[in-house]
Design a protein around this motif. Structure first.
Motif, PDB file in Angstrom:
ATOM      1  N   THR A   4       5.374   7.105  -5.620  1.00 59.34           N
ATOM      2  CA  THR A   4       5.038   7.526  -6.981  1.00 59.34           C
ATOM      3  C   THR A   4       4.204   8.807  -6.911  1.00 59.34           C
ATOM      4  O   THR A   4       3.673   9.169  -5.859  1.00 59.34           O
ATOM      5  N   ALA A   5       4.066   9.476  -8.057  1.00 54.06           N
ATOM      6  CA  ALA A   5       3.265  10.695  -8.119  1.00 54.06           C
ATOM      7  C   ALA A   5       1.824  10.428  -7.732  1.00 54.06           C
ATOM      8  O   ALA A   5       1.123  11.307  -7.217  1.00 54.06           O
ATOM      9  N   GLY A  65       2.077  18.180  -8.181  1.00 51.79           N
ATOM     10  CA  GLY A  65       3.526  18.097  -8.352  1.00 51.79           C
ATOM     11  C   GLY A  65       4.031  16.674  -8.229  1.00 51.79           C
ATOM     12  O   GLY A  65       3.351  15.774  -7.740  1.00 51.79           O
ATOM     13  N   PRO A  66       5.250  16.441  -8.683  1.00 47.57           N
ATOM     14  CA  PRO A  66       5.818  15.093  -8.697  1.00 47.57           C
ATOM     15  C   PRO A  66       6.258  14.615  -7.311  1.00 47.57           C
ATOM     16  O   PRO A  66       6.327  15.375  -6.352  1.00 47.57           O
ATOM     17  N   CYS A  67       6.561  13.334  -7.228  1.00 47.49           N
ATOM     18  CA  CYS A  67       7.127  12.715  -6.025  1.00 47.49           C
ATOM     19  C   CYS A  67       8.635  12.689  -6.225  1.00 47.49           C
ATOM     20  O   CYS A  67       9.189  11.729  -6.754  1.00 47.49           O
ATOM     21  N   ASN A  68       9.310  13.767  -5.826  1.00 43.01           N
ATOM     22  CA  ASN A  68      10.734  13.858  -6.160  1.00 43.01           C
ATOM     23  C   ASN A  68      11.604  14.566  -5.121  1.00 43.01           C
ATOM     24  O   ASN A  68      12.766  14.860  -5.389  1.00 43.01           O
ATOM     25  N   LYS A 127       0.829  -1.198   0.000  1.00 45.25           N
ATOM     26  CA  LYS A 127       0.000   0.000   0.000  1.00 45.25           C
ATOM     27  C   LYS A 127       0.866   1.252   0.000  1.00 45.25           C
ATOM     28  O   LYS A 127       1.854   1.318   0.729  1.00 45.25           O
ATOM     29  N   PRO A 128       0.549   2.229  -0.828  1.00 41.52           N
ATOM     30  CA  PRO A 128       1.356   3.455  -0.872  1.00 41.52           C
ATOM     31  C   PRO A 128       1.516   4.065   0.520  1.00 41.52           C
ATOM     32  O   PRO A 128       0.602   4.057   1.338  1.00 41.52           O
ATOM     33  N   ILE A 129       2.699   4.605   0.754  1.00 39.51           N
ATOM     34  CA  ILE A 129       2.993   5.214   2.051  1.00 39.51           C
ATOM     35  C   ILE A 129       2.554   6.660   2.018  1.00 39.51           C
ATOM     36  O   ILE A 129       3.018   7.450   1.214  1.00 39.51           O
ATOM     37  N   ALA A 180       6.421  17.016  -4.007  1.00 41.36           N
ATOM     38  CA  ALA A 180       6.899  18.380  -4.242  1.00 41.36           C
ATOM     39  C   ALA A 180       5.866  19.412  -3.798  1.00 41.36           C
ATOM     40  O   ALA A 180       6.222  20.494  -3.331  1.00 41.36           O
ATOM     41  N   GLY A 181       4.570  19.080  -3.926  1.00 42.83           N
ATOM     42  CA  GLY A 181       3.536  20.035  -3.565  1.00 42.83           C
ATOM     43  C   GLY A 181       3.328  20.192  -2.074  1.00 42.83           C
ATOM     44  O   GLY A 181       2.792  21.194  -1.622  1.00 42.83           O
TER      45      GLY A 181
END
Length: 517
Positions: A221-222, A232-235, A3-5, A212-213
């Motif tokens: 992941t985004a 915004g991206p996941c970066n 599951k996404p964190i 980023a946001g």
């Protein structure tokens, strides 16, 4: 894939929630925010450094090219110089005394909202509020004019069971801290990991990043960002690993135990030597958690009192550096009531020792700035410092924070000076004068003696004056300090490189037209 964190929005406070290392000489008592000069450095220059005194007022203050010499004045009344000579001629002693040292306990907010961007280069965590604050503190501690101030450092929030604020390996987190979150396993039963060896079933440890946001949201992941309403991206990098137990423990494990905050990870020590330990400690911490302001201040005051007990002659103060409204999650012992926090600051001010509370607020547009400003101003006012220093988030956040620290340094310096004891033994209290020299104009002015604090406004007016801690003329006591009236104190504090001289041997200048009371 697991599951996404998604990181919980911890610490987000929106709608839901001088030392002057100075020398005083009886003949050349120079008080400088930067250094202790010799007698020759004082404003009591001789020869070509000073002109003759004015024949009109008998003040004895020279006006030669030296800009600060004291020449010989004509006879005049007791309120204008000495009756038979200028201060140069009658000053008689050269013993040294010092201002009370200044000790500060800095309580630094490292709640999750300190990740918020300050708006300099988009939305990168590397330009967060905390990044700007770290840089500002490092600048302040390295500033030569801060030398001699002693500073101790603590952070809030702290976590139960001594779970650390950050980690590099799982073992850093201890028995109750869980995994060190640097990555997430792509499959298997271990969700958080430092390396793939911690992933059961042969999964890969994929680096965890920040959106980023909103750098408070962890992501892989985004899609993890957009699913939480963040653009915004996941970066954005984590900067350092974070212990799972810090915020994934079923409920927020914030400590509201004052004794936890009273143990300073960076003990009170003098600058510039303490600067290295402060910088290293700041680098080892990351924003994470809620904002238990009440408990943090309780601990700060306890630490200040403990230090003061073995440094009785020092001035002690607490600096609260924060970006939001108190929010401790309602845990055991927690208190977010504004009136209670203000009462705490007031009690510290009126207690023994008296501890002032200075407040610096770093507020971004997404913070509830009106509510936060009012609350922080209330804490500062109750703590005896009138109002908080409120800083916005922009390209000037770092420099604004430094300026706020410099203002605190000036405001917390005591306007009281030890009275030097002359070689003869007992001072002649009717022959003591105080002279202030403006650093910008090099103009030297005799500050009049007014008798007592109650006489400052009546006798000194807008120009203030000075008085003894014990009045030797009415109380038959023995003074040990010279104190400046509030108006004079304000002038001196606004001019940290100006000079205050305590001169013995010349008839005291008063405002009342007669001898000292």
């Amino acid at each position: 894939m697991t599951k996404p964190i998604v990181r919980q929005r911890l610490g987000k406070q929106v709608s839901k929630k001088r030392t002057i290392t100075a020398c005083l000489f009886s003949t050349a008592a120079v008080v400088s925010a930067m250094a202790c000069g010799s007698a020759s450095d004082s404003s009591f220059a001789t020869g070509s450094d000073g002109g003759s005194g004015s024949d009109d007022d008998g003040s004895g203050i020279g006006s030669g090219d030296g800009g600060g010499g004291f020449g010989k004045g004509d006879a005049g009344d007791s309120g204008k110089g000495n009756a038979d000579s200028g201060l140069n001629a009658c000053a008689a002693d050269t013993q040294q005394a010092k201002l009370a040292p200044l000790d500060i306990v800095l309580m630094q907010d490292v709640s999750g909202s300190m990740w918020e961007d300050i708006g300099t280069t988009g939305t990168s965590a590397t330009t967060s509020k905390y990044t700007a604050v770290k840089a500002a503190l490092n600048t302040f501690t390295a500033d030569p004019t801060s030398a001699g101030i002693s500073i101790g450092l603590q952070y809030f929030p702290l976590f139960f069971n001594n779970i650390p604020n950050s980690c590099t390996v799982k073992s850093d987190c201890g028995a109750s801290g869980g995994s060190c979150i640097e990555g997430a396993c792509t499959k298997g039963s271990v969700t958080y990991c430092v390396n793939s060896g911690e992933c059961n079933g042969g999964g890969t440890c994929t680096p965890v990043l920040r959106c980023a946001g909103d750098p408070e949201i962890l992501c892989i992941t985004a899609g993890d960002c957009t699913s939480n309403g963040v653009s915004g991206p996941c970066n954005q990098p984590l900067m350092r690993g974070e212990c799972q137990g810090d915020y994934f423990a079923g409920s927020d494990p914030i400590s509201c135990t004052p004794t936890d905050y009273a143990v300073l990870p960076v003990p009170i020590a003098m600058l510039p030597g303490a600067g290295t330990a402060i910088g290293n400690s700041l680098s080892a911490h990351i924003p994470n958690g809620l904002t238990p302001t009440y408990s943090a201040l309780q601990g700060a005051y306890a630490a200040a009192r403990l230090y003061s007990a073995s440094h009785a002659g020092d001035e002690v103060a607490v600096v609260l550096s924060t970006d939001g409204i108190p929010n401790s999650g309602g845990g055991t012992g927690c208190d977010d009531v504004t009136a209670d926090i203000e009462a705490l600051a007031s009690s510290a001010l009126t207690g023994t020792p008296s501890i002032k509370t200075f407040v610096i607020g770093v507020l971004s547009p997404v913070d509830n700035t009106v509510t936060a400003t009012n609350l922080l101003n209330g804490i500062a006012s109750s703590g005896g410092t009138t109002a908080a220093s409120i800083i916005g988030t922009s390209s000037t956040t770092e420099s604004d924070f430094v300026a706020a620290l410099q203002k605190i340094r000036g405001q917390s310096l005591p306007c009281q000076f030890a009275l030097p004891v002359p070689d003869a033994g007992t001072p002649d209290y009717s022959k003591v004068n105080v002279v202030y020299t403006d650093s910008k104009t090099s103009t030297a002015d005799i500050v009049p003696y007014v008798g007592a604090l109650a006489d400052c406004a009546a006798d000194g007016g807008a120009n203030g004056g000075w008085y003894y801690d014990v009045d030797p003329f009415t109380d038959s006591g023995t003074p040990s300090k010279v104190l400046l009236c509030p108006a004079t104190c304000g002038v001196v504090q606004a001019d940290p490189t100006g000079k205050v001289d305590v001169v013995q041997g010349c008839k005291t200048t008063t405002t009342g037209g007669g001898p000292p009371r």
